[in-house]
Design an enzyme around this catalytic site. Structure first.
Site, PDB file in Angstrom:
ATOM      1  N   ASP A 102       2.219 -10.807  14.918  1.00  0.00           N
ATOM      2  CA  ASP A 102       2.026 -11.961  14.041  1.00  0.00           C
ATOM      3  C   ASP A 102       2.962 -13.120  14.405  1.00  0.00           C
ATOM      4  O   ASP A 102       4.047 -12.911  14.953  1.00  0.00           O
ATOM      5  CB  ASP A 102       2.325 -11.577  12.588  1.00  0.00           C
ATOM      6  CG  ASP A 102       1.220 -10.747  11.949  1.00  0.00           C
ATOM      7  OD1 ASP A 102       0.291 -10.317  12.663  1.00  0.00           O
ATOM      8  OD2 ASP A 102       1.302 -10.517  10.736  1.00  0.00           O
ATOM      9  N   HIS A 147      -3.936 -16.462  11.827  1.00  0.00           N
ATOM     10  CA  HIS A 147      -2.836 -16.133  10.909  1.00  0.00           C
ATOM     11  C   HIS A 147      -2.428 -17.366  10.101  1.00  0.00           C
ATOM     12  O   HIS A 147      -1.260 -17.508   9.729  1.00  0.00           O
ATOM     13  CB  HIS A 147      -1.657 -15.576  11.711  1.00  0.00           C
ATOM     14  CG  HIS A 147      -0.627 -14.859  10.897  1.00  0.00           C
ATOM     15  ND1 HIS A 147      -0.926 -13.936   9.920  1.00  0.00           N
ATOM     16  CD2 HIS A 147       0.741 -14.919  10.930  1.00  0.00           C
ATOM     17  CE1 HIS A 147       0.190 -13.462   9.399  1.00  0.00           C
ATOM     18  NE2 HIS A 147       1.223 -14.052   9.983  1.00  0.00           N
ATOM     19  N   HIS A 190       1.612 -20.554   7.840  1.00  0.00           N
ATOM     20  CA  HIS A 190       2.195 -19.313   7.318  1.00  0.00           C
ATOM     21  C   HIS A 190       2.626 -19.403   5.855  1.00  0.00           C
ATOM     22  O   HIS A 190       3.711 -18.949   5.482  1.00  0.00           O
ATOM     23  CB  HIS A 190       3.384 -18.894   8.178  1.00  0.00           C
ATOM     24  CG  HIS A 190       3.677 -17.430   8.137  1.00  0.00           C
ATOM     25  ND1 HIS A 190       4.458 -16.839   7.149  1.00  0.00           N
ATOM     26  CD2 HIS A 190       3.297 -16.420   8.936  1.00  0.00           C
ATOM     27  CE1 HIS A 190       4.546 -15.544   7.372  1.00  0.00           C
ATOM     28  NE2 HIS A 190       3.836 -15.252   8.438  1.00  0.00           N
ATOM     29  N   HIS A 232       5.938  -8.481  15.414  1.00  0.00           N
ATOM     30  CA  HIS A 232       6.057  -9.930  15.315  1.00  0.00           C
ATOM     31  C   HIS A 232       6.393 -10.571  16.650  1.00  0.00           C
ATOM     32  O   HIS A 232       7.099  -9.991  17.481  1.00  0.00           O
ATOM     33  CB  HIS A 232       7.093 -10.309  14.246  1.00  0.00           C
ATOM     34  CG  HIS A 232       6.605 -10.015  12.865  1.00  0.00           C
ATOM     35  ND1 HIS A 232       6.682  -8.755  12.315  1.00  0.00           N
ATOM     36  CD2 HIS A 232       5.979 -10.801  11.948  1.00  0.00           C
ATOM     37  CE1 HIS A 232       6.138  -8.782  11.101  1.00  0.00           C
ATOM     38  NE2 HIS A 232       5.718 -10.011  10.853  1.00  0.00           N
TER      39      HIS A 232
END
Length: 202
Positions: A27, A78, A82, A171
């Site tokens: 991510d 994504h 964020h 990540h």
């Protein structure tokens, strides 16, 4: 990055790895301090992964998005910046998702089909907006909390217990511990006869 406030959001993803494999997912990228090394480790070991990219980062580093795509990694949405989507009005949720879809489609030549809400924070309304944009929401099964400073050896240990079919949350935001851990993670998976594959498009 993930957040302990949303730990309960983890669970069986709606999109899972094919039988006999598991899915490593990354991510928050792309990021120049981590994406190239993550990609090198994956390709050297013959594994594939899914990268859930933030639109703002993709726009900032288009060459990294193209490199991931050329290497056969799956490119997924994504959001743009964020945020915790349930805290936003639906118009802002749509903008976060559609704006990212547009930049990823421009860079790869096709729209993404998978979506991960930041922090795993979702709702029926968020899922509906994502579905209307042609996206399948995807969460995870295994989280070594690499976003929280977990040491490389602990990341490796947590992922050593991952099972076939699991989706693993990692990540790609410049975290050196994840970069350091990945070659050992991949070696451990290979030693168990497991292979990381990109999540299937829907």
């Amino acid at each position: 990055m993930a957040d302990p406030g949303f730990a309960a959001a983890t669970g069986r993803p709606l999109s899972t790895a094919p039988s006999g494999t598991l899915a490593l997912t990354f991510d928050d990228g792309p990021h120049p301090d981590s994406t190239p090394e993550l990609l090198d480790a994956l390709t050297a070991a013959g594994h594939r992964a899914t990268f859930f990219l933030c639109g703002a980062q993709a726009e900032r580093h288009p060459e990294l998005v193209r490199a991931l795509d050329r290497a056969g990694m799956a490119i997924a949405n994504h959001t743009w910046s964020h945020p915790a989507l349930p805290d936003l009005p639906l118009t802002a949720v749509r903008d976060e998702i559609h704006r990212t879809n547009r930049v990823l489609a421009k860079l790869t030549g096709r729209p993404p089909t998978l979506f991960r809400p930041p922090y795993g924070a979702t709702s029926p309304e968020v899922r509906r907006v994502a579905a209307d944009a042609g996206l399948t929401e995807t969460l995870w099964d295994v989280d070594p909390r690499d976003w929280d400073g977990t040491e490389p050896a602990e990341i490796v240990a947590v992922l050593a217990a991952a099972r076939p079919g699991d989706t693993v949350l990692l990540h790609d935001h410049g975290n050196r511990n994840t970069v350091t851990a990945l070659p050992a993670v991949l070696a451990a998976l290979t030693g168990r006869g497991l292979r990381s594959t990109a999540l299937p498009r829907h």
